[in-house]
Design a protein around this motif. Structure first.
Motif, short mmCIF file in Angstrom:
data_model
loop_
_atom_site.label_atom_id
_atom_site.label_comp_id
_atom_site.label_asym_id
_atom_site.label_seq_id
_atom_site.Cartn_x
_atom_site.Cartn_y
_atom_site.Cartn_z
N LEU A 192 -9.22 -0.05 -6.02
CA LEU A 192 -8.37 0.38 -4.91
C LEU A 192 -8.26 1.90 -4.85
O LEU A 192 -7.20 2.46 -4.61
N CYS A 193 -9.39 2.58 -5.08
CA CYS A 193 -9.40 4.05 -5.02
C CYS A 193 -10.62 4.53 -4.23
O CYS A 193 -11.26 5.52 -4.60
N ARG A 229 -6.98 7.32 -5.11
CA ARG A 229 -6.15 6.13 -4.82
C ARG A 229 -5.04 6.49 -3.84
O ARG A 229 -4.73 5.69 -2.94
N THR A 253 -2.37 2.23 4.59
CA THR A 253 -1.05 2.10 5.23
C THR A 253 -1.14 2.42 6.71
O THR A 253 -0.54 1.72 7.55
N MET A 289 -4.80 4.58 -0.32
CA MET A 289 -3.61 3.81 0.04
C MET A 289 -2.92 4.39 1.28
O MET A 289 -2.34 3.65 2.08
N ASP A 290 -2.99 5.69 1.44
CA ASP A 290 -2.42 6.32 2.64
C ASP A 290 -3.19 5.85 3.88
O ASP A 290 -2.60 5.51 4.91
N MET A 318 2.05 1.65 -3.55
CA MET A 318 0.96 2.11 -4.40
C MET A 318 0.65 3.58 -4.16
O MET A 318 0.29 4.32 -5.09
N LYS A 319 0.78 4.03 -2.93
CA LYS A 319 0.57 5.45 -2.63
C LYS A 319 1.61 6.31 -3.35
O LYS A 319 1.29 7.36 -3.92
N THR A 330 0.83 -1.22 0.00
CA THR A 330 0.00 0.00 0.00
C THR A 330 0.86 1.26 0.00
O THR A 330 0.50 2.26 -0.62
N LYS A 331 1.99 1.20 0.69
CA LYS A 331 2.89 2.35 0.69
C LYS A 331 3.48 2.60 -0.70
O LYS A 331 3.57 3.76 -1.15
#
Length: 296
Positions: A88-89, A248, A256, A252-253, A24-25, A21-22
């Motif tokens: 994932l957004c 997104r 995380t 993702m933030d 992807m962010k 996730t980090k």
């Protein structure tokens, strides 16, 4: 209570998820910068184009003569829904789908019951959503965001415009996410066709300019209106693209942060389980020692 091995496995799994996730962010942040630059450059151009068109001709009077301004009884409707190709957004895609459903139920329920509402889904998520619900789809534009350009969006805009001119659609609406900032995206529902007439307030505030027309004023307006409509659709797609990366990045933030909180809880559970296991072993040793001493 879970065993130490199970807790350790969960800690490793959540740690791996947190790293994903980090990453992807960070990827979303890099893409957002480029998408944000594109929409910030497009907004003044689109605004200026509309301003020139307004100064060239009062759309209120021209709409009656222009093919894109013909008002008809609304029997057949096309809704252009701009979503994304990937998930994932957060609620980015579901908000657009919800807005389309509300629009159909509140404004076009009779047309939908007769099967006269079509959706042009720009983006794979929207296409799959409406396909599963047996909604009539106009075209397949699921790969536009793979190589986003004006030429690719122009094809979709021209299909909607040609359908309106041919009488296939009596009205065309546009539903998309407008980019405000990284954390905020606003769902917009706009009427693309027929061209809406200016309100009295807009006409009163319109700044008149003196132009020398070459060729004629009518020819210039006739060329500018189709271009303005295509730019309007392209701007909506750029707005949606920037909104997607912002949504997104935010999602993702948050993921995380949630993974970090879960890791703290799992480590605390692991330490408690380990302490309980050690205490149990000590008690067993002490109990065994006392039993041996008593047997002597």
């Amino acid at each position: 209570m879970a065993s130490l091995k199970e807790v350790r496995n969960r800690i490793v799994s959540v740690g791996s998820t947190q790293q994903i996730t980090k990453a992807m962010k960070m990827v979303a942040a890099a893409k957002l910068r480029r998408a944000q630059d594109n929409i910030l450059r497009m907004r003044p151009y689109a605004s200026r184009l509309n301003s020139i068109l307004s100064n060239l001709s009062n759309v209120s009077s021209e709409a009656g003569e222009n093919v894109y301004g013909q008002k008809r009884e609304v029997q057949r409707v096309l809704i252009i829904a701009v979503t994304s190709d990937r998930g994932l957004c957060g609620a980015f895609n579901s908000n657009v789908m919800k807005a389309v459903n509300i629009l159909i139920n509140e404004r076009y329920s009779a047309q939908a019951a007769a099967g006269n509402v079509e959706v042009m889904a720009i983006g794979k998520k929207g296409h799959e959503y409406f396909l599963k619900r047996n909604m009539p789809l106009a075209g397949d534009y699921t790969t536009i965001f793979g190589n986003l350009s004006f030429e690719r969006v122009r094809v979709a805009a021209e299909q909607a415009m040609d359908g309106f001119v041919a009488g296939t659609y009596d009205q065309v609406d546009l539903v998309y996410n407008e980019f405000k900032n990284v954390a905020t995206q606003i769902v917009r529902t706009e009427q693309l066709l027929p061209i809406q007439e200016k309100t009295e307030e807009q006409v009163a505030n319109q700044v008149e300019s003196d132009y020398i027309f070459e060729p004629s004023k009518e020819e210039i307006v006739e060329q500018l209106i189709p271009k303005s409509l295509k730019i309007q659709v392209y701007k909506a797609v750029l707005e949606s693209n920037a909104s997607e990366h912002g949504a997104r990045m935010t999602a993702m933030d948050k993921a995380t942060e949630n993974a970090g909180e879960l890791l703290k809880e799992l480590k605390l559970t692991y330490n408690r389980t380990r302490q309980a296991a050690i205490t149990t072993e000590i008690l067993e040793i002490v109990g065994g020692a006392e039993a041996l001493a008593a047997s002597r």
